[in-house]
Design a protein around this motif. Structure first.
Motif, mmCIF file in Angstrom:
data_model
loop_
_atom_site.group_PDB
_atom_site.id
_atom_site.type_symbol
_atom_site.label_atom_id
_atom_site.label_comp_id
_atom_site.label_asym_id
_atom_site.label_seq_id
_atom_site.Cartn_x
_atom_site.Cartn_y
_atom_site.Cartn_z
ATOM 1 N N MET A 133 -1.278 56.228 16.750
ATOM 2 C CA MET A 133 -2.394 55.390 16.329
ATOM 3 C C MET A 133 -2.352 54.023 17.019
ATOM 4 S SD MET A 133 -3.975 57.452 14.436
ATOM 5 C CE MET A 133 -5.245 56.334 13.917
ATOM 6 N N MET A 134 -1.152 53.522 17.299
ATOM 7 C CA MET A 134 -1.033 52.244 17.984
ATOM 8 C C MET A 134 -1.614 52.306 19.394
ATOM 9 S SD MET A 134 0.488 49.657 16.335
ATOM 10 C CE MET A 134 1.384 48.722 17.544
ATOM 11 N N LYS A 135 -1.526 53.468 20.041
ATOM 12 C CA LYS A 135 -2.055 53.609 21.386
ATOM 13 C C LYS A 135 -3.570 53.464 21.435
ATOM 14 C CE LYS A 135 1.603 56.507 23.339
ATOM 15 N NZ LYS A 135 1.908 57.803 23.989
ATOM 16 N N LYS A 136 -4.228 53.760 20.301
ATOM 17 C CA LYS A 136 -5.680 53.673 20.265
ATOM 18 C C LYS A 136 -6.183 52.246 20.068
ATOM 19 C CE LYS A 136 -6.156 58.336 18.407
ATOM 20 N NZ LYS A 136 -6.703 59.175 17.309
ATOM 21 N N LEU A 137 -5.278 51.331 19.782
ATOM 22 C CA LEU A 137 -5.668 49.945 19.562
ATOM 23 C C LEU A 137 -5.744 49.200 20.894
ATOM 24 C CD1 LEU A 137 -3.409 49.095 16.479
ATOM 25 C CD2 LEU A 137 -5.787 49.852 16.470
ATOM 26 N N THR A 138 -6.461 48.092 20.882
ATOM 27 C CA THR A 138 -6.540 47.241 22.063
ATOM 28 C C THR A 138 -5.279 46.386 22.182
ATOM 29 O OG1 THR A 138 -7.661 45.489 20.832
ATOM 30 C CG2 THR A 138 -9.042 47.171 21.865
ATOM 31 N N ARG A 139 -5.208 45.684 23.292
ATOM 32 C CA ARG A 139 -4.025 44.846 23.518
ATOM 33 C C ARG A 139 -3.932 43.728 22.485
ATOM 34 N NH1 ARG A 139 -0.978 44.099 28.276
ATOM 35 N NH2 ARG A 139 1.050 43.397 27.570
ATOM 36 N N GLU A 140 -5.044 43.127 22.126
ATOM 37 C CA GLU A 140 -5.039 42.066 21.117
ATOM 38 C C GLU A 140 -4.639 42.590 19.747
ATOM 39 O OE1 GLU A 140 -7.465 42.778 23.116
ATOM 40 O OE2 GLU A 140 -7.739 41.054 24.447
ATOM 41 N N GLN A 141 -5.089 43.798 19.394
ATOM 42 C CA GLN A 141 -4.724 44.362 18.101
ATOM 43 C C GLN A 141 -3.234 44.671 18.014
ATOM 44 O OE1 GLN A 141 -7.437 47.676 18.068
ATOM 45 N NE2 GLN A 141 -9.056 46.536 17.015
ATOM 46 N N ARG A 142 -2.671 45.178 19.102
ATOM 47 C CA ARG A 142 -1.228 45.433 19.101
ATOM 48 C C ARG A 142 -0.441 44.130 18.998
ATOM 49 N NH1 ARG A 142 -2.742 49.321 23.101
ATOM 50 N NH2 ARG A 142 -2.111 47.929 24.784
ATOM 51 N N ASP A 143 -0.993 43.065 19.581
ATOM 52 C CA ASP A 143 -0.335 41.767 19.471
ATOM 53 C C ASP A 143 -0.330 41.277 18.031
ATOM 54 O OD1 ASP A 143 0.943 39.456 20.591
ATOM 55 O OD2 ASP A 143 -0.939 38.378 20.338
ATOM 56 N N PHE A 144 -1.395 41.551 17.268
ATOM 57 C CA PHE A 144 -1.423 41.189 15.857
ATOM 58 C C PHE A 144 -0.358 41.940 15.068
ATOM 59 C CE2 PHE A 144 -5.838 39.419 16.143
ATOM 60 C CZ PHE A 144 -5.519 38.199 15.596
ATOM 61 N N PHE A 145 -0.132 43.201 15.387
ATOM 62 C CA PHE A 145 0.929 43.957 14.710
ATOM 63 C C PHE A 145 2.301 43.368 15.023
ATOM 64 C CE2 PHE A 145 -2.245 47.102 13.823
ATOM 65 C CZ PHE A 145 -1.752 47.795 12.732
ATOM 66 N N ARG A 146 2.482 42.911 16.241
ATOM 67 C CA ARG A 146 3.777 42.332 16.610
ATOM 68 C C ARG A 146 4.073 41.077 15.809
ATOM 69 N NH1 ARG A 146 5.282 38.222 19.262
ATOM 70 N NH2 ARG A 146 3.121 37.695 19.760
ATOM 71 N N ILE A 147 3.067 40.300 15.467
ATOM 72 C CA ILE A 147 3.275 39.065 14.706
ATOM 73 C C ILE A 147 3.844 39.357 13.326
ATOM 74 C CG2 ILE A 147 2.061 37.097 13.684
ATOM 75 C CD1 ILE A 147 0.170 37.160 16.069
#
Length: 862
Positions: free
Chosen positions: A389-403
């Motif tokens: 599911m993480m692969k379907k997210l954009t780069r900005e969305q994955r950055d939000f998860f990292r925070i």
């Protein structure tokens, strides 16, 4: 004209007259304290500083007074600082002993530091990238050496045969380059960018058109921490091309027949073409897909190959073509005269290219590594559901998860907010935190500079490296000519100053001619400029580098201050200046580089003057012009310093209680009498201090030219400084978009929403949700719980009602501005906010906020 010709004739007559008579070079009775001068057949001693007498063998009254004043000042300074040291020792003895701090379980040995800590911080992939980068850079430098060697041999052969010195470029250059425009890499970069545009999806604009595809990709997010190192390396490479553009602008290249505006537009076009050259590399890494990384890798290797061939075969640094030789025909001859006909010029050029080729090699190695890493993830089996599911997210969305990760920078900052004492913050585990002393810079794990700061600083440091190398290589061979020119100018100034109208009598003319003859020995003999010039360049580099590092630390401090609302250094954010902040944020990087270039030039000139004066003293023992200046400055400085230290000593031990620890007056009667007499005495010191203020302003402005965080105009006029305004805009924009508390809060909400969505999808995927009543019941009960918690929260915090979406939708735009204003000291704004709150609450009778809560809001400061 007649008077000038008469002076010249008298000058030569005096020179002829003095020949064969008494000569100071044979008999110098003046000693070390005087200048020996020949005048009408006699020897006259011109005394230095405060020496007097026929043979300059005894001091004047002014000299004795200056020595006495200097001794008194020294005694006063010894007394003052001795008392300061004594007070400091006494205070330390009176202080209670502090409990010993527990030592941090760090590896204290240097071997452990180098092995264990470095092993934790360095990954295997980083080690592989470093090895491959060195290999690729070495191959590029050797290839360029092979290409330049025939050109060098051709130039040397023409130089030895006294022929016109230039080389004929290969026909390949005519095909690939048109007026500094590469006709191969630029179309390829445009084609790659077009492919990225086709593959990129729109987020908000016309999402239903063309299935959402077709939008320009983002090359780099300057406000984030994504791919900071790669972006910094790319921007460092751009510094080399920026130097060439600046050289053309300063030399007036392309200005002949084009006009000022057209030449300026051509410079802008070169900058835009430079941006298109590196756009595909940055966009490929930011999108981070297999297709973009593959295209970026192919384009990067093509650009690297073309760079080696173009810079070696078509545009070498020190070897001119036929067109270049028409303007600078003597430059290559002077370089060959100074550096020789051997491989020195080639070695200097390759040493200059080492940082550039290391950066290009990093780009060409990093892109294939990212591509291999992406392919391995794509074809990996047994991938967890969350990762799919993480692969379907954009780069900005994955950055939000990292925070939301507990070890993220933003989360560590929020955790440290709950620690009341700064010492409770856990120390950094980074290797740099162990190597850099905390007194110089404290490395913190809860802060990272944005990509924009790293890009600007990488460009600046590589720019300084190129400027220093070019300043040494291109200027040093011409210093001998510059020395003669400066000496002739100084001699001419001395002759003009002496030959000012002093009477028309024959005796006055003879006396003037004698002074002119004496001035030919020069009031300021210029020494050989090579040594002071090199020292000045390195002194300038040290000054600029120190200022840049201090500003880097100040950027972090100012951001921390803005995060917590401290406006002690950066003015408080105001709604009326939002447009100015946005414009300043746009100008920040460009202003920074421009201020740095001028700061380097001014600091280099200032350092060169100081180094030349010091070298003249070392070489000649004394310089008359400098002595005259010091003779005026030294007494004033001694008197000012004596008065200042006397005031400090009296203020601390006579006029203040508890030796200055308390700002309370002591001996009030004596203080009033002292101020009465000192009132008029300081008028004379004020005149001298005003001159010192002007000198300090000039010197401080030169040294702090590259510091955008410092305004030489002062706190009252700092907003008139364009550089400081750009810095304020950058800080406020970073604070508004990169505030750690805001990012953690938004990341937490977004993560929870996505996790719930994934949980539903996972249940549907595994066919676990068979009973439809239980989720409806659980959702209904959870909705009631959320509403109850919201009710309790708003009752306890009624001011939150201001910022609820349903409440803001009922307000006018002016009312929203009033609620959004951060100035809590404006009484008019407070009354407006309270009236809005009371009016809306009275209209909404079913509101959850009671009248008691309303009274509580009116009594508190908003």
């Amino acid at each position: 004209m007649a008077q000038v010709s008469m002076l010249i004739s008298v000058l030569f007559a005096s020179i002829v007259k003095t020949n064969g008579q008494a000569n100071c070079s044979l008999n110098n009775p003046c000693g070390p304290h005087g200048y020996c001068r020949d005048k009408t057949g006699a020897i006259i001693c011109e005394c230095k500083f405060w020496w007097d007498g026929t043979l300059c063998d005894h001091q004047t009254n002014s000299g004795i007074q200056v020595i006495v004043l200097g001794c008194l000042l020294g005694a006063l300074m010894i007394l003052f600082y001795g008392l300061q040291i004594g007070n400091m020792i006494r205070r330390r003895r009176k202080q209670p002993k502090k409990a010993e701090k527990k030592e941090i379980p760090y590896n204290t040995k240097l071997v452990d530091l180098a092995i264990h800590n470095a092993k934790r911080s360095v990954r295997l992939s980083s080690f592989i990238i470093a090895i491959c980068m060195m290999i690729v850079a070495a191959v590029g430098l050797v290839s360029k050496w092979t290409i330049i060697q025939p050109i060098h041999d051709e130039i040397v052969k023409k130089y030895l045969n006294n022929q016109s010195i230039y080389f004929i470029p290969n026909n390949f250059c005519d095909v690939t380059t048109y007026q500094n425009f590469n006709v191969i890499t630029f179309p390829v970069s445009c084609f790659v960018i077009l492919l990225f545009i086709i593959r990129s999806q729109r987020v908000s604009c016309l999402r239903d058109k063309l299935r959402g595809y077709g939008t320009p990709p983002v090359p780099i997010d300057f406000l984030s921490h994504i791919d900071r190192k790669f972006a910094a390396v790319v921007f460092a490479v751009c510094a080399d091309e920026l130097i060439s553009i600046l050289q053309e602008a300063f030399n007036g290249g392309g200005a002949k027949g084009n006009g000022v505006i057209v030449s300026y537009l051509l410079r802008l076009l070169q900058v835009i073409v430079m941006g298109f050259r590196y756009y595909p590399m940055l966009a490929a890494v930011y999108i981070n897909s297999i297709f973009t990384l593959a295209c970026g890798t192919i384009y990067a290797w093509l650009d690297y190959s073309m760079t080696i061939v173009n810079q070696g075969m078509c545009q070498p640094d020190f070897y001119p073509t036929y067109e270049d030789s028409l303007d600078n025909s003597t430059t290559i001859s002077e370089n060959l005269n100074y550096f020789g006909t051997g491989p020195s010029l080639i070695a200097i050029q390759l040493c200059t290219d080492i940082p550039r080729y290391l950066c290009l090699a990093y780009i060409n190695v990093k892109l294939p590594m990212l591509l291999i890493k992406r392919i391995s993830r794509r074809f990996r089996k047994n991938i967890p559901f969350e990762e799919r599911m993480m692969k379907k997210l954009t780069r900005e969305q994955r950055d939000f998860f990292r925070i939301s990760n507990p070890t993220s920078v933003e989360m560590l900052y929020v955790q440290n907010l709950f620690r009341s004492i700064a010492d409770q913050r856990p120390p950094s585990r980074s290797l740099w935190a162990r190597l850099i002393p905390k007194k110089i810079y404290e490395w913190r794990d809860d802060f990272q500079f944005s990509a924009r700061v790293l890009c600007v600083y990488s460009s600046i440091f590589l720019l300084l490296y190129f400027v220093a190398i070019q300043a040494c290589v291109r200027v040093i061979p011409q210093l001998q000519f510059v020395q003669k020119l400066i000496q002739s100018i100084l001699d001419a100034i001395s002759i003009i100053a002496i030959a000012s109208p002093s009477g028309d009598t024959e005796e006055a003319q003879v006396d003037t001619s004698t002074k002119i003859v004496d001035s030919l020995t020069s009031n300021f003999p210029v020494p050989e400029l090579t040594r002071p010039y090199i020292v000045a360049v390195f002194m300038t580099l040290i000054i600029i580098t120190t200022q840049l590092l201090v500003m880097l630390a100040n950027i972090r401090r100012n951001l921390f201050q803005s995060f917590r609302g401290d406006d002690s250094e950066i003015p408080r954010r105001q709604r009326s200046r939002y447009i100015s902040y946005a414009a300043g944020n746009i100008h920040f990087a460009g202003y920074f580089i421009g201020y740095l270039i001028w700061g380097f030039i001014l600091a280099a000139v200032f350092s060169a003057l100081i180094c030349i004066a010091v070298d003249a003293f070392i070489t000649f023992g004394s310089v008359r012009l400098v002595e005259k200046i010091l003779k005026i400055i030294i007494p004033s400085l001694l008197f000012i310093l004596f008065k200042q230290y006397l005031n400090k000593l009296l203020a601390q031990y006579v006029f203040l209680q508890h030796q200055g620890d308390v700002l309370a007056l002591n001996n009030r009667r004596i203080l009033m009498i002292f101020i009465y007499f000192n009132f008029f005495l300081d008028a004379f010191l004020g005149f001298i201090s005003s001159i010192m203020r002007l000198v300090k302003s000039v010197v401080g402005g030169i040294i702090y030219m590259c510091r955008l965080d410092y305004s030489p105009l002062g706190r009252k006029l700092e907003t008139m400084d364009g550089g400081f305004s750009a810095y304020c805009g950058f800080i406020h924009t970073e604070c508004a978009h990169r505030h750690p508390v805001m990012l953690v809060f938004v990341s937490h909400l977004y993560t929870q929403i996505k996790l719930k969505q994934w949980e539903v999808k996972k249940r549907q995927f595994n066919d676990l949700s068979k009973d439809e009543k239980s989720p409806t019941k659980s959702n209904r009960s959870s909705r009631y719980v959320r509403k109850w918690k919201l009710l309790v929260f708003l009752v306890r915090n009624p001011t939150i009602v201001f910022f609820r979406k349903a409440f803001l939708n009922q307000l006018h735009i002016d009312e929203i501005h009033a609620l959004n204003d951060v100035d809590s000291n404006d009484k008019k704004n407070m009354q407006q906010r309270l009236s809005i709150y009371a009016r809306r609450m009275s209209a909404a009778r079913g509101s959850i906020v009671s009248e008691t809560s309303l009274n509580r809001v009116q009594n508190c400061r908003l």
